[in-house]
Enzyme design. Structure first.
Site, short mmCIF file in Angstrom:
data_model
loop_
_atom_site.label_atom_id
_atom_site.label_comp_id
_atom_site.label_asym_id
_atom_site.label_seq_id
_atom_site.Cartn_x
_atom_site.Cartn_y
_atom_site.Cartn_z
N ASN A 105 -6.62 -0.61 1.43
CA ASN A 105 -5.94 -0.25 2.67
C ASN A 105 -6.69 0.91 3.32
O ASN A 105 -6.98 1.92 2.67
CB ASN A 105 -4.49 0.12 2.35
CG ASN A 105 -3.67 0.41 3.59
OD1 ASN A 105 -3.73 1.50 4.15
ND2 ASN A 105 -2.88 -0.56 4.03
N ALA B 82 7.65 10.38 5.03
CA ALA B 82 6.66 10.82 6.02
C ALA B 82 5.55 11.53 5.25
O ALA B 82 5.30 12.72 5.44
CB ALA B 82 7.30 11.75 7.05
N GLY C 60 12.40 -0.42 1.92
CA GLY C 60 13.36 -0.82 0.90
C GLY C 60 14.26 -1.95 1.38
O GLY C 60 14.11 -2.46 2.50
N ASN D 260 -4.66 -0.33 8.27
CA ASN D 260 -3.33 0.17 8.61
C ASN D 260 -3.33 0.73 10.04
O ASN D 260 -3.78 1.84 10.29
CB ASN D 260 -2.93 1.27 7.61
CG ASN D 260 -1.56 1.86 7.94
OD1 ASN D 260 -0.84 1.38 8.81
ND2 ASN D 260 -1.21 2.94 7.24
N SER E 298 0.82 -1.21 0.00
CA SER E 298 0.00 0.00 0.00
C SER E 298 0.86 1.27 0.00
O SER E 298 1.84 1.38 0.73
CB SER E 298 -0.89 -0.01 1.24
OG SER E 298 -1.63 1.19 1.31
N CYS F 62 1.04 3.15 10.67
CA CYS F 62 1.80 4.22 10.01
C CYS F 62 2.51 5.06 11.05
O CYS F 62 1.88 5.62 11.94
CB CYS F 62 0.89 5.11 9.18
SG CYS F 62 1.84 6.41 8.37
N ASN G 40 5.11 -2.83 8.20
CA ASN G 40 5.10 -1.44 7.76
C ASN G 40 6.53 -0.91 7.95
O ASN G 40 7.45 -1.66 8.27
CB ASN G 40 4.08 -0.63 8.58
CG ASN G 40 3.53 0.55 7.76
OD1 ASN G 40 4.30 1.26 7.11
ND2 ASN G 40 2.23 0.75 7.80
N THR G 41 6.74 0.36 7.77
CA THR G 41 8.09 0.93 7.80
C THR G 41 8.65 1.01 9.23
O THR G 41 7.90 1.00 10.20
CB THR G 41 8.08 2.33 7.18
OG1 THR G 41 7.11 3.11 7.87
CG2 THR G 41 7.73 2.28 5.70
C1 FMN Z 1 5.86 6.34 0.15
C2 FMN Z 1 5.22 5.25 0.96
C3 FMN Z 1 3.86 5.34 1.27
C4 FMN Z 1 3.24 4.34 2.04
N1 FMN Z 1 1.90 4.44 2.30
C5 FMN Z 1 1.29 3.44 3.02
C6 FMN Z 1 -0.13 3.46 3.24
O1 FMN Z 1 -0.85 4.33 2.75
N2 FMN Z 1 -0.67 2.47 4.00
C7 FMN Z 1 0.09 1.45 4.52
O2 FMN Z 1 -0.44 0.57 5.21
N3 FMN Z 1 1.43 1.39 4.29
C8 FMN Z 1 2.03 2.35 3.56
N4 FMN Z 1 3.39 2.27 3.30
C9 FMN Z 1 4.15 1.12 3.81
C10 FMN Z 1 4.33 0.04 2.74
O3 FMN Z 1 3.09 -0.48 2.30
C11 FMN Z 1 5.22 -1.14 3.24
O4 FMN Z 1 4.60 -1.72 4.37
C12 FMN Z 1 6.62 -0.69 3.65
O5 FMN Z 1 7.10 0.32 2.79
C13 FMN Z 1 7.61 -1.86 3.64
O6 FMN Z 1 7.74 -2.46 2.36
P1 FMN Z 1 8.87 -2.01 1.29
O7 FMN Z 1 10.18 -1.97 2.03
O8 FMN Z 1 8.83 -3.05 0.22
O9 FMN Z 1 8.47 -0.66 0.77
C14 FMN Z 1 4.01 3.24 2.52
C15 FMN Z 1 5.38 3.16 2.19
C16 FMN Z 1 5.98 4.13 1.42
C17 FMN Z 1 7.44 3.99 1.06
#
Ligand code: FMN
Length: 311
Positions: free
Chosen positions: A108, A79, A227, A136, A30, A139, A202-203
């Site tokens: 989401n 952010a 990433g 979610n 997402s 966040c 999530n992050t």
């Molecule tokens: C720019 C950005 C926007 C994101 N927006 C959402 C969001 O709206 N809802 C959510 O649950 N996670 C959001 N995430 C988290 C990602 O869905 C994912 O859980 C996280 O980035 C880890 O995966 P990755 O390392 O492959 O990006 C966002 C991540 C990024 C980088």
């Protein structure tokens, strides 16, 4: 069947998740793939196992002040603050667009309060265009709500129960944060409260300082790290969670190749999501789907389900 190079040719990539069958285990994370419209020029959306949309709230959210993204070694900090146009625009514009595709949609959902989550879930509960809801509660970039619900087991339990009650027959997947001491405890709390599945991670909260300007690189001071840098953390957490609960997991965090995806599934994930890499390689998810098939043929895996949680 085998081809002339002794590779298996008749493979099945189908997986079951919370009562649905998906043509393959690959979705997008997402917020990294818009609502699909933005990526439809680069990716055949019908090739995805499922499409997960950007977080949507009951009313429009503006997000955080800029700058709100910055690069880091093997990753990025963001952010954004869940900027989105609100559920009515999402239904009118994004779900209508996706109607023309043959891809299951995972929506989401975000909120500042339990009532806000409930309002979105209720609005989507009867919509046939939605396969599953991903809530979610993780966040790190909004000041009120979101992560608080994902770091306190009692609150997580409450938001899970209340969303579950409003979702009717739609599966509810709770999206967990890695910013906790024990993600297994959070997973158990969500399962006990009725979650049909989990997604993680999530992050991870991080910070970057511009030493020449003596300023935070991101206006919000902290951001969420995503990433390849977070991939080993995500694999470890998916392993821990899938050994703690019986509900299925969508694994994500730094998946950038088919090998990363396979690793996540071997750790226990039933499905996987491709995230940050979509920004640097918009067609990465296509290569990952093809690469999973190649891996299966090369190594004699006839059914992708054989590798889920082999460790
Ligand atoms: C720019 C950005 C926007 C994101 N927006 C959402 C969001 O709206 N809802 C959510 O649950 N996670 C959001 N995430 C988290 C990602 O869905 C994912 O859980 C996280 O980035 C880890 O995966 P990755 O390392 O492959 O990006 C966002 C991540 C990024 C980088």
């Amino acid at each position: 069947m085998k081809d002339s190079k002794d590779r298996v040719t008749d493979i099945s990539t189908e997986v079951g998740f919370a009562g649905h069958v998906f043509r393959n285990p690959v979705t997008v994370a997402s917020g990294t793939f818009g609502s699909g419209i933005e990526y439809s020029r680069f990716v055949n959306l019908n090739a995805l196992g499922a499409l997960t949309t950007k977080g949507v709230s009951a009313v429009p959210w503006e997000g955080n002040p800029t700058p709100r993204v910055t690069e880091t070694p093997s990753g990025m900090l963001n952010a954004i603050g869940l900027q989105n146009p609100g559920i009515e625009v999402f239904i009118e514009r994004d779900l209508s667009f996706l109607e023309d595709y043959d891809v299951p949609v995972i929506v989401n959902v975000c909120g500042h309060s339990i009532e806000e989550y409930e309002a979105v879930v209720e609005r989507l509960a009867d919509d046939d265009r939605v396969a599953m809801l991903e809530i979610n509660v993780s966040c790190p970039n909004v000041s009120k709500g979101a992560i608080q619900f994902g770091t306190d087991p009692a609150l997580l339990s409450e938001v899970t129960k209340r969303c579950r009650a409003k979702a009717k027959d739609k599966p509810v997947i709770m999206k967990l944060t890695p910013n906790v001491t024990s993600i297994a405890d959070m997973a158990r709390a969500a399962e006990a409260a009725g979650a049909d599945g989990l997604s993680l991670i999530n992050t991870i909260t991080g910070m970057k300082i511009d030493i020449y300007k003596r300023r935070f690189a991101i206006a919000n001071k902290t951001g969420g790290l995503s990433g390849p840098a977070i991939h080993p953390v995500a694999v470890r957490m998916v392993y821990e969670v899938t050994h703690a609960v019986d509900i299925p997991v969508i694994g994500m965090g730094g998946i950038a190749s088919a090998e990363d995806a396979i690793e996540m599934m071997m750790a226990g994930a039933t499905m996987i999501a491709v995230g940050m890499i979509n920004f640097t390689r918009p067609d990465a998810v296509t290569d990952i789907i093809a690469g999973i098939g190649d891996f299966m043929k090369k190594t004699g895996v006839r059914d992708i389900k054989e590798i889920i949680g082999v460790l």
